[in-house]
Scaffold this motif. Structure first.
Motif, PDB file in Angstrom:
ATOM      1  N   LYS A  83       0.786  -1.190  -0.198  1.00  0.00           N
ATOM      2  CA  LYS A  83       0.660  -0.331  -0.091  1.00  0.00           C
ATOM      3  C   LYS A  83       0.880   1.402   0.075  1.00  0.00           C
ATOM      4  N   VAL A 129       2.632   1.514  -3.375  1.00  0.00           N
ATOM      5  CA  VAL A 129       1.807   1.899  -4.495  1.00  0.00           C
ATOM      6  C   VAL A 129       1.063   4.070  -4.188  1.00  0.00           C
ATOM      7  N   ARG A 172       2.163   7.109  -6.584  1.00  0.00           N
ATOM      8  CA  ARG A 172       0.969   7.933  -7.309  1.00  0.00           C
ATOM      9  C   ARG A 172       1.759   8.987  -6.888  1.00  0.00           C
ATOM     10  N   GLN A 222      -4.710   6.496 -11.397  1.00  0.00           N
ATOM     11  CA  GLN A 222      -4.925   5.189 -11.180  1.00  0.00           C
ATOM     12  C   GLN A 222      -2.903   4.364 -11.304  1.00  0.00           C
ATOM     13  N   VAL A 223      -3.036   3.493  -9.962  1.00  0.00           N
ATOM     14  CA  VAL A 223      -1.949   2.662  -9.720  1.00  0.00           C
ATOM     15  C   VAL A 223      -2.214   1.402  -8.707  1.00  0.00           C
ATOM     16  N   LEU A 224      -1.581   0.093  -9.704  1.00  0.00           N
ATOM     17  CA  LEU A 224      -1.714  -1.122  -9.159  1.00  0.00           C
ATOM     18  C   LEU A 224      -0.854  -2.166  -9.205  1.00  0.00           C
ATOM     19  N   LEU A 284      -3.071  -8.664  -7.601  1.00  0.00           N
ATOM     20  CA  LEU A 284      -3.072  -7.404  -7.062  1.00  0.00           C
ATOM     21  C   LEU A 284      -2.793  -7.570  -5.221  1.00  0.00           C
ATOM     22  N   SER A 295      -3.608  -1.091  -4.416  1.00  0.00           N
ATOM     23  CA  SER A 295      -4.079  -0.815  -5.957  1.00  0.00           C
ATOM     24  C   SER A 295      -4.711   0.500  -5.427  1.00  0.00           C
ATOM     25  N   ALA A 328      -8.368   1.424  -9.323  1.00  0.00           N
ATOM     26  CA  ALA A 328      -8.231   0.324 -10.067  1.00  0.00           C
ATOM     27  C   ALA A 328      -9.890  -0.094 -11.008  1.00  0.00           C
ATOM     28  N   ALA A 381     -10.636  -5.023 -13.450  1.00  0.00           N
ATOM     29  CA  ALA A 381      -8.808  -5.309 -12.667  1.00  0.00           C
ATOM     30  C   ALA A 381      -9.102  -6.535 -12.153  1.00  0.00           C
ATOM     31  N   LEU A 426       3.909  -3.324 -11.806  1.00  0.00           N
ATOM     32  CA  LEU A 426       3.043  -1.836 -11.276  1.00  0.00           C
ATOM     33  C   LEU A 426       2.767  -1.694 -12.578  1.00  0.00           C
TER      34      LEU A 426
END
Length: 583
Positions: free
Chosen positions: A173, A176, A180, A187-189, A203, A206, A209, A213, A246
């Motif tokens: 987390k 991510v 960002r 949007q970041v996954l 996954l 995110s 998302a 996804a 990523l």
């Protein structure tokens, strides 16, 4: 007379040149000199056209004959500087009009070219402009690179502090959120291996998302998803080590300078994630959910991945279960999560692993367990869910490897779907748990939703049957064939006079194979059961139930692939026989 401006972007080093003069020979010189130099040249022989051109497309450099229109052209010098502050203006003036040239310099002109200009003078002026512009661009680039490096170093320092954490989900987390900020994209996954050494990706964390996804997927599926969603893929690589991918995206694409920052950070993030994973593995013995005695979801995923690998290599089976608390409409669960965890753990083996997914859901890993063992576990858990039970309002669904799927995502989806079906089962909807066989038969036959086909289209949902008995016997034979394909099969049927369901089971060609069990219960002399036909099939990969009454050779009833319904029939027939037919 004028030459229209050429369209398209101007490449680096190429100048946009505007020339305004009354002498056609001078204008031709501009066309020749700057045309051969590869610059964009626009020439005008009247002041109004020059002013309009400068307004519509500001030039990099302008040459203006300041004596035009009784020196009204001096206004063009000021106008060009107003619309393009970085533009450089050169005044063209004859020797007798040097005072006009002086005025042009006071208005912001860069320099003066006296007399009819030569090609060398024009190229020299343009070269000076080109050099100054290149220097300014270089300084801006260096400043931008310096700013980017300073930001990158700050992000690297933040990544370094994450490596001390032992919770992999927490690190994911944080990574991510950091990307960002670094990319400026919403949007970041983050996709990481589902477990150590696995090709399957999960996954892990995110921001914003897309709904499509995937939770679990292989790399090919991930690349396809990224392309469809318009997301940029950044591999997480450190040397030869790969830690996943990523995915970045939003309303705009990643800027080139930011892309360099992101790519540099990706290597550092890979190292951070690897260190966090190693710390998590080292401290795995303490990876318990803080509120219950269950394990964390991350630990479950890792163990489940290992179990899949083991099962694939050695041809073994195992099962997964989803245990859900409460209703999907947001109602509060009837029992606490800690009570669910304690009760389930007291009922399963030490080798089984219970993990908490969220506030309302648990996953249960059952190593070395086939469909029969998983269904037995499910029955024991749900038996505690009645009124006054420790697991009130709990639903459970199971999935077995490889019958229901060969990867973790498919198995979890199947278990979740069956848990939802268990919660919505007709047994719960009509509260059939305490009714006798005759009572529940009539309750089902009189249910309007079943009779009129108003219920959702699903194999677990009962479907009404109005068929000649001979067709029902064919249906039962087909169900037995399907059940025995998966291995062990247990069948319980009501015994009546004549060609009924029990006779069809006895006549089934596969009833003498290993792993096939059959039980028959005589219901002919039971009150209200004289004309009842009942059948329950429990197989490695599912269950099937058929129940109804026979009137003059015609069957009036229903059937469903509902494990809860099949369990209830087995229980009621066992009570009539005075024996326990299944664990």
């Amino acid at each position: 007379m004028s030459a229209p401006a050429s369209g398209g972007p101007v490449s680096r080093g190429r100048l946009r040149v505007l020339a305004v003069a009354s002498d056609e020979g001078v204008l031709n010189l501009f066309r020749t000199v700057f045309g051969e130099a590869g610059d964009e040249i626009r020439v005008h022989d009247n002041l109004a056209a020059g002013v309009a051109d400068a307004q519509n497309s500001p030039p990099d450099v302008a040459f203006v004959d300041v004596t035009m229109d009784q020196r009204a052209a001096l206004a063009l010098v000021h106008h060009v500087k107003a619309v393009a502050a970085d533009a450089e203006v050169f005044a063209l003036a004859r020797p007798e009009a040097l005072d006009a040239a002086s005025q042009a310099v006071s208005l912001g002109a860069t320099g003066v070219i006296v007399g009819p200009p030569s090609g060398d003078e024009l190229l020299s002026a343009a070269s000076a402009v080109r050099s100054r512009r290149a220097g300014a661009q270089l300084r801006a680039q260096l400043q931008g690179d310096n700013d980017a490096l300073r930001r990158a170093l700050g992000y690297v320092a933040r990544l370094a502090t994450l490596a001390d954490r032992t919770d992999g989900d927490d690190v994911g987390k944080a990574v991510v959120e950091l990307f960002r900020e670094a990319s400026g994209l919403p949007q970041v996954l983050l996709f990481l291996p589902s477990h150590e050494g696995a090709d399957e990706l999960r996954l892990s964390a995110s921001l914003q998302a897309p709904p499509s996804a995937p939770a679990f997927c292989d790399e090919m599926v991930l690349m396809r998803f990224a392309g469809q969603a318009g997301l940029e893929v950044v591999p997480l690589l450190a040397g030869r080590l790969s830690m996943g991918h990523l995915l970045l995206g939003g309303s705009r694409s990643l800027e080139p300078r930011l892309r360099q920052v992101v790519q540099s950070l990706a290597a550092q993030a890979t190292t951070t994630l690897l260190l966090a994973a190693e710390r998590e593995r080292a401290g795995r013995g303490t990876l318990k959910d803080g509120a219950t005695s269950a394990y964390t979801f991350a630990y479950f995923v890792d163990l489940a991945g290992r179990e899949i690998d083991k099962a694939r290599r050695h041809g073994r089976r195992f099962a997964l279960a989803t245990i859900a608390m409460g209703e999907p409409d947001g109602q509060e669960p009837l029992v606490r999560a800690v009570d669910v965890a304690d009760t389930v753990l007291a009922m399963v083996r030490d080798s089984d692993v219970l993990a908490r997914v969220d506030e309302r859901e648990f996953y249960l890993l059952l190593p070395e367990t086939g469909g029969f063992g998983a269904q037995s576990c499910r029955r024991r858990v749900l038996a505690m869910g009645g009124p006054g039970g420790k697991l009130r309002g709990v639903s459970m669904g199971v999935a077995t490897f490889p019958h229901d799927g060969a990867d973790l995502l498919r198995l979890l989806r199947m278990a979740k779907r069956r848990a939802d079906a268990s919660r919505d089962s007709v047994v719960s909807r009509l509260r059939l748990q305490r009714q006798t066989l005759a009572e529940l038969t009539d309750a089902l036959l009189w249910d309007v939703d079943i009779a009129q086909g108003k219920l959702p289209q699903s194999s677990e949902v009962p479907r009404a049957l109005e068929l000649p008995m001979v067709d029902v016997l064919s249906l039962v034979t087909a169900a037995l064939q399907q059940a025995t394909r998966g291995g062990a099969t247990a069948v319980v049927a009501a015994q009546r006079d004549g060609p009924g369901l029990a006779a069809a089971v006895r006549a089934f060609p596969g009833n003498n194979r290993e792993g096939f069990q059959s039980h028959f219960v005589d219901v002919r002399h039971r009150d209200g059961c004289e004309d009842i036909e009942a059948l329950a099939i429990v197989a490695e990969h599912g269950a099937y139930a058929l129940l109804g009454r026979v009137d003059h050779g015609k069957f009036h009833g229903l059937h469903a692939a509902d494990p809860l319904f099949a369990d209830l029939l087995v229980q009621r027939l066992g009570e009539l026989a005075g024996v326990r037919l299944m664990d």
